[in-house]
Design a protein around this motif. Structure first.
Motif, PDB file in Angstrom:
ATOM      1  N   TYR A  17       0.822  -1.213   0.000  1.00 40.25           N
ATOM      2  CA  TYR A  17       0.000   0.000   0.000  1.00 40.25           C
ATOM      3  C   TYR A  17       0.854   1.262   0.000  1.00 40.25           C
ATOM      4  O   TYR A  17       0.329   2.365   0.135  1.00 40.25           O
ATOM      5  CB  TYR A  17      -0.947  -0.011   1.207  1.00 40.25           C
ATOM      6  CG  TYR A  17      -2.023  -1.059   1.069  1.00 40.25           C
ATOM      7  CD1 TYR A  17      -3.138  -0.827   0.278  1.00 40.25           C
ATOM      8  CD2 TYR A  17      -1.912  -2.297   1.700  1.00 40.25           C
ATOM      9  CE1 TYR A  17      -4.119  -1.790   0.132  1.00 40.25           C
ATOM     10  CE2 TYR A  17      -2.887  -3.264   1.557  1.00 40.25           C
ATOM     11  CZ  TYR A  17      -3.989  -3.009   0.762  1.00 40.25           C
ATOM     12  OH  TYR A  17      -4.964  -3.974   0.604  1.00 40.25           O
ATOM     13  N   SER A  53     -10.008   3.703   0.529  1.00 45.57           N
ATOM     14  CA  SER A  53      -9.985   3.892   1.973  1.00 45.57           C
ATOM     15  C   SER A  53      -8.582   4.321   2.385  1.00 45.57           C
ATOM     16  O   SER A  53      -7.604   3.721   1.931  1.00 45.57           O
ATOM     17  CB  SER A  53     -10.358   2.593   2.701  1.00 45.57           C
ATOM     18  OG  SER A  53     -10.194   2.738   4.099  1.00 45.57           O
ATOM     19  N   GLU A  55      -7.067   3.826   5.015  1.00 45.00           N
ATOM     20  CA  GLU A  55      -6.466   2.909   5.986  1.00 45.00           C
ATOM     21  C   GLU A  55      -7.027   1.510   5.782  1.00 45.00           C
ATOM     22  O   GLU A  55      -8.211   1.338   5.516  1.00 45.00           O
ATOM     23  CB  GLU A  55      -6.791   3.397   7.404  1.00 45.00           C
ATOM     24  CG  GLU A  55      -6.067   2.674   8.511  1.00 45.00           C
ATOM     25  CD  GLU A  55      -6.380   3.311   9.858  1.00 45.00           C
ATOM     26  OE1 GLU A  55      -5.523   4.051  10.376  1.00 45.00           O
ATOM     27  OE2 GLU A  55      -7.495   3.075  10.382  1.00 45.00           O
ATOM     28  N   ARG A  56      -6.164   0.513   5.894  1.00 46.68           N
ATOM     29  CA  ARG A  56      -6.579  -0.890   5.817  1.00 46.68           C
ATOM     30  C   ARG A  56      -6.203  -1.581   7.117  1.00 46.68           C
ATOM     31  O   ARG A  56      -5.248  -1.188   7.788  1.00 46.68           O
ATOM     32  CB  ARG A  56      -5.895  -1.602   4.641  1.00 46.68           C
ATOM     33  CG  ARG A  56      -5.985  -0.883   3.311  1.00 46.68           C
ATOM     34  CD  ARG A  56      -7.362  -0.921   2.705  1.00 46.68           C
ATOM     35  NE  ARG A  56      -7.676  -2.217   2.162  1.00 46.68           N
ATOM     36  CZ  ARG A  56      -8.051  -2.418   0.878  1.00 46.68           C
ATOM     37  NH1 ARG A  56      -8.132  -1.388   0.037  1.00 46.68           N
ATOM     38  NH2 ARG A  56      -8.359  -3.617   0.448  1.00 46.68           N
ATOM     39  N   ILE A  57      -6.951  -2.639   7.468  1.00 47.52           N
ATOM     40  CA  ILE A  57      -6.715  -3.384   8.698  1.00 47.52           C
ATOM     41  C   ILE A  57      -6.322  -4.819   8.353  1.00 47.52           C
ATOM     42  O   ILE A  57      -7.022  -5.500   7.602  1.00 47.52           O
ATOM     43  CB  ILE A  57      -7.959  -3.382   9.612  1.00 47.52           C
ATOM     44  CG1 ILE A  57      -8.306  -1.931   9.982  1.00 47.52           C
ATOM     45  CG2 ILE A  57      -7.710  -4.217  10.869  1.00 47.52           C
ATOM     46  CD1 ILE A  57      -9.587  -1.809  10.796  1.00 47.52           C
ATOM     47  N   LYS A  67      -3.023  -1.626  11.663  1.00 50.62           N
ATOM     48  CA  LYS A  67      -3.555  -0.713  10.653  1.00 50.62           C
ATOM     49  C   LYS A  67      -2.466  -0.319   9.654  1.00 50.62           C
ATOM     50  O   LYS A  67      -1.308  -0.124  10.030  1.00 50.62           O
ATOM     51  CB  LYS A  67      -4.131   0.523  11.333  1.00 50.62           C
ATOM     52  CG  LYS A  67      -5.323   0.209  12.237  1.00 50.62           C
ATOM     53  CD  LYS A  67      -5.859   1.473  12.907  1.00 50.62           C
ATOM     54  CE  LYS A  67      -7.069   1.143  13.781  1.00 50.62           C
ATOM     55  NZ  LYS A  67      -7.610   2.359  14.458  1.00 50.62           N
ATOM     56  N   PRO A  69      -1.542   2.453   6.653  1.00 54.29           N
ATOM     57  CA  PRO A  69      -1.882   3.665   5.902  1.00 54.29           C
ATOM     58  C   PRO A  69      -1.758   3.397   4.401  1.00 54.29           C
ATOM     59  O   PRO A  69      -0.836   2.716   3.953  1.00 54.29           O
ATOM     60  CB  PRO A  69      -0.844   4.680   6.372  1.00 54.29           C
ATOM     61  CG  PRO A  69       0.323   3.845   6.806  1.00 54.29           C
ATOM     62  CD  PRO A  69      -0.260   2.574   7.359  1.00 54.29           C
ATOM     63  N   GLU A  71      -1.067   4.746   0.747  1.00 51.12           N
ATOM     64  CA  GLU A  71      -0.374   5.859   0.106  1.00 51.12           C
ATOM     65  C   GLU A  71      -0.483   5.850  -1.410  1.00 51.12           C
ATOM     66  O   GLU A  71       0.018   6.767  -2.064  1.00 51.12           O
ATOM     67  CB  GLU A  71       1.105   5.825   0.501  1.00 51.12           C
ATOM     68  CG  GLU A  71       1.347   5.899   2.006  1.00 51.12           C
ATOM     69  CD  GLU A  71       2.797   5.673   2.375  1.00 51.12           C
ATOM     70  OE1 GLU A  71       3.601   5.417   1.439  1.00 51.12           O
ATOM     71  OE2 GLU A  71       3.133   5.747   3.569  1.00 51.12           O
TER      72      GLU A  71
END
Length: 216
Positions: A17, A53, A55-57, A67, A69, A71
């Motif tokens: 990400y 989104s 943020e991903r979990i 979590k 971030p 980018e």
């Protein structure tokens, strides 16, 4: 190439990400290399990209709940104009829970060609001819139909020995890389992106290449 993202199975998915990754730079080289092999080089691209989104979990056991971030765009849709006159569409996404989209389909004046996922090196090739009902499976004419990830290196070795250009050339890699960057630039700047790099369409592998050649 659409999926819900790697955080459910990858033990450390954060780098996917970061800028320079995402679904386009992660999986796009497989699909774009296949398309250049099928249709030749790309001359212009138009793209739309977004981060669904921020943020991903992580949901895999290794780092459950952490979590990430985001980018880089996680859903990219593009139009590819090929130098041959063909044009196509490309979707890469980490934002889709499920899909019945084909992996790659080529639509021609006399039928449709369906080819398998270029990341798995196997699968069926099918054609739907304009004058026949339904899709028909085409018998495979080449070897290396299983997980042959060393095939490009093998071809490089044969090319060096034979004094010819290998198929996974730097020229091809640069062209595919610029195509991906061009899609994001097109989305960011709001206009078509004309490619500066060029490459030749790689020649098909010979049908009589022995599978044990991978042992080289």
């Amino acid at each position: 190439m659409v999926s819900p993202g790697p955080e459910s199975w990858h033990p450390n998915p954060g780098f996917l990400y970061e800028e320079g990754a995402g679904p386009l730079f992660d999986m796009g080289p497989y699909y774009l290399s296949a398309l250049v092999n099928l249709l030749g080089p790309v001359k212009r691209v138009t793209g739309s990209a977004q981060i669904a989104s921020p943020e991903r979990i992580i949901t895999n056991p290794a780092n459950y709940g952490a979590k990430i971030p985001v980018e880089t765009p996680t859903h990219i849709a593009g139009v590819l104009d090929f130098a041959s006159g063909a044009f196509g569409s490309l979707i890469t996404s980490f934002d889709v829970w499920g899909s019945e989209l084909p992996d790659i389909e080529i639509y021609g004046t006399k039928g449709t060609l369906s080819v398998p996922h270029p990341n798995f090196y196997d699968g069926k090739v099918k054609v739907r001819r304009h004058n026949r009902p339904g899709f028909e499976e085409i018998p495979l004419t080449h070897g290396f139909t299983q997980n042959s990830r060393g095939l490009g290196v093998m071809d490089m070795a044969h090319a060096i020995r034979g004094g010819r250009e290998h198929r996974a050339s730097g020229e091809l890699c640069l062209h595919v890389l610029e195509t991906m960057h061009g899609l994001l630039l097109s989305s960011r700047e709001g206009h078509h992106y004309k490619l500066q790099s060029k490459c030749s369409r790689p020649e098909a592998f010979p049908t009589d290449l022995p599978e044990h050649a991978l042992d080289l």
